[in-house]
Design an enzyme around this catalytic site. Sequence first.
Site, mmCIF file in Angstrom:
data_model
loop_
_atom_site.group_PDB
_atom_site.id
_atom_site.type_symbol
_atom_site.label_atom_id
_atom_site.label_comp_id
_atom_site.label_asym_id
_atom_site.label_seq_id
_atom_site.Cartn_x
_atom_site.Cartn_y
_atom_site.Cartn_z
ATOM 1 N N GLU A 169 0.713 -0.697 0.007
ATOM 2 C CA GLU A 169 0.338 -0.414 0.029
ATOM 3 C C GLU A 169 0.969 1.438 -0.026
ATOM 4 O O GLU A 169 0.730 2.414 1.209
ATOM 5 C CB GLU A 169 -0.799 -0.084 0.908
ATOM 6 N N GLU A 378 -5.288 -8.577 0.657
ATOM 7 C CA GLU A 378 -5.110 -7.418 2.086
ATOM 8 C C GLU A 378 -7.210 -8.238 1.981
ATOM 9 O O GLU A 378 -7.448 -7.765 0.855
ATOM 10 C CB GLU A 378 -4.860 -7.009 2.230
HETATM 11 C C1 FCB Z 1 -4.741 -1.822 5.918
HETATM 12 C C2 FCB Z 1 -2.795 -2.206 6.241
HETATM 13 C C3 FCB Z 1 -2.945 -3.246 7.033
HETATM 14 C C4 FCB Z 1 -4.250 -3.390 7.830
HETATM 15 C C5 FCB Z 1 -5.185 -3.221 7.224
HETATM 16 C C6 FCB Z 1 -6.101 -2.746 8.513
HETATM 17 O O1 FCB Z 1 -4.665 -0.473 4.803
HETATM 18 O O2 FCB Z 1 -2.085 -2.540 4.993
HETATM 19 O O3 FCB Z 1 -1.475 -2.931 7.540
HETATM 20 O O4 FCB Z 1 -4.142 -2.049 9.101
HETATM 21 O O5 FCB Z 1 -5.474 -2.157 6.535
#
Ligand code: FCB
Length: 475
Positions: A169, A378
């Site tokens: 990210e 994620e």
């Molecule tokens: C993302 C991050 C991770 C975590 C999730 C909920 O933005 O990469 O570290 O905080 O959100």
Amino acid sequence: MPGDHTRRFPEGFLFGTKTSAYQIEGSVDAGGRGASIWDTFSHTPGATRNGDTGDVASDHYRRLEEDLDLIAALGAPAYCFSVAWPRVQPDGAGAVSQRGLDFYRRLVDGLRERGVAPVVTLYHWDLPQPLQDAGGWTARDTAGRFADYAAAVGAALGDRVGLWVTHNEPWCASWVGHAKGEHAPGLQDLGAAAAATHHLLLSHGLGVRALRAAVPGAQVGIGLNLQPIRAASDHEEDLAAASRVDGNLNRLFLDPVLRGEYPEDVLAQHADDRPGFAVARDGDLEVISEPLDFLGINYYAPKTVCAPSRMDAARCAGLWVPRSPATDPLGAALRAVDVHRPGVELTPMGWEVEPAGLTELLVRVHRDYGPRPLHILENGRAADDYVDPRGEVHDAARIEYLRGHLGAVLDAIERGVDVRGYFVWSLLDNFEWAHGFGMRFGLTWVDYPSGTRVPKASFAWYRDVVRAGALPGHG
Ligand code: FCB
């Protein structure tokens, strides 16, 4: 589509969970680890909820064996973790710490002994503090330091790791850290955020090259946080606001990495911000667009925005406008206000629950940037979990979230999108950045005072999905 029949994932689909170093490890002084910008930021009064820090976090560094057994019990074929740069290079440059590398060797070997494929993220936001003191991501030199670090980790772990992620990210590292000021290093400076974006992307390209040189056959990608951006109405001002937010969040990262160009409208937006994108040099975009083996996508929620001038109109249309742009320097710069559609479920993070948004996003990336292997690196949700009197955590809302989003992945695959893997955020409850320990995302409850782990109901549910390679229907 949810149905009452079982839906199978393709053969070899890579299920996993993901964590990051600063959020779980703790033991911030162990093994000669240096300080990172998150140590500094979390210890800054007012920066995090309750003044929480990652000093102990989920105590993973000390409980490595227990957590490896937990990963094995889940049974997912992959696990994605991040390496803490300040453990490997306490000063951010030069000498490499064997003690730091040894921790990750133990982790990687422990995974492999248990039949789990390690997926390594090189950078999940914990920049060594000495590099920040020299300008951090606003300094071009940091990109070169990242390439050296990537080469060192590649040389140490390359014989045991197949899948690599350069950055997690980069939008958060640049815009949340340098424009919103909600993450380390806590700046509110648009020109710095734009320069940081460029140098993060440059470091990505240099890191890809360094990894491939150090690790023959390495499969390398990047993890981008992407969101479908919708306009609150068809009014041209709302449509323009949505386009600006889409440019900043999605196209500013997808275009250079996958097409070798910056979106002109985003460059124009920042024309007056210094140093801004003026830090880019001839040839940089060629490095940034080094071909990848896969694209990683982090997806949590879609976003709907209106123009500031249209807030009243949005309210009249029944939308909920939670905060004014004055509290968000990036929103003010982009002239966009987040709104929520009526009736949409929000998580405790204030994020909308909308599985179909993931299908929409995947189909868009496939359509606009061409077919390519994708991994959902994620996905997950915060919930108001609690341990009940029987010592169990019944996180039904998380199970519904995961069921919906895994279904959305299957929908995308049916529409021809090449999705190869899916990683739940997260294996464990952990330090959720500025939210501290107040937000729980884990499949496993962590009792922070004692460190005790309690697998939640979602842990068993996901284990069964992985085992079956299929999503059970409701019926
Ligand atoms: C993302 C991050 C991770 C975590 C999730 C909920 O933005 O990469 O570290 O905080 O959100």
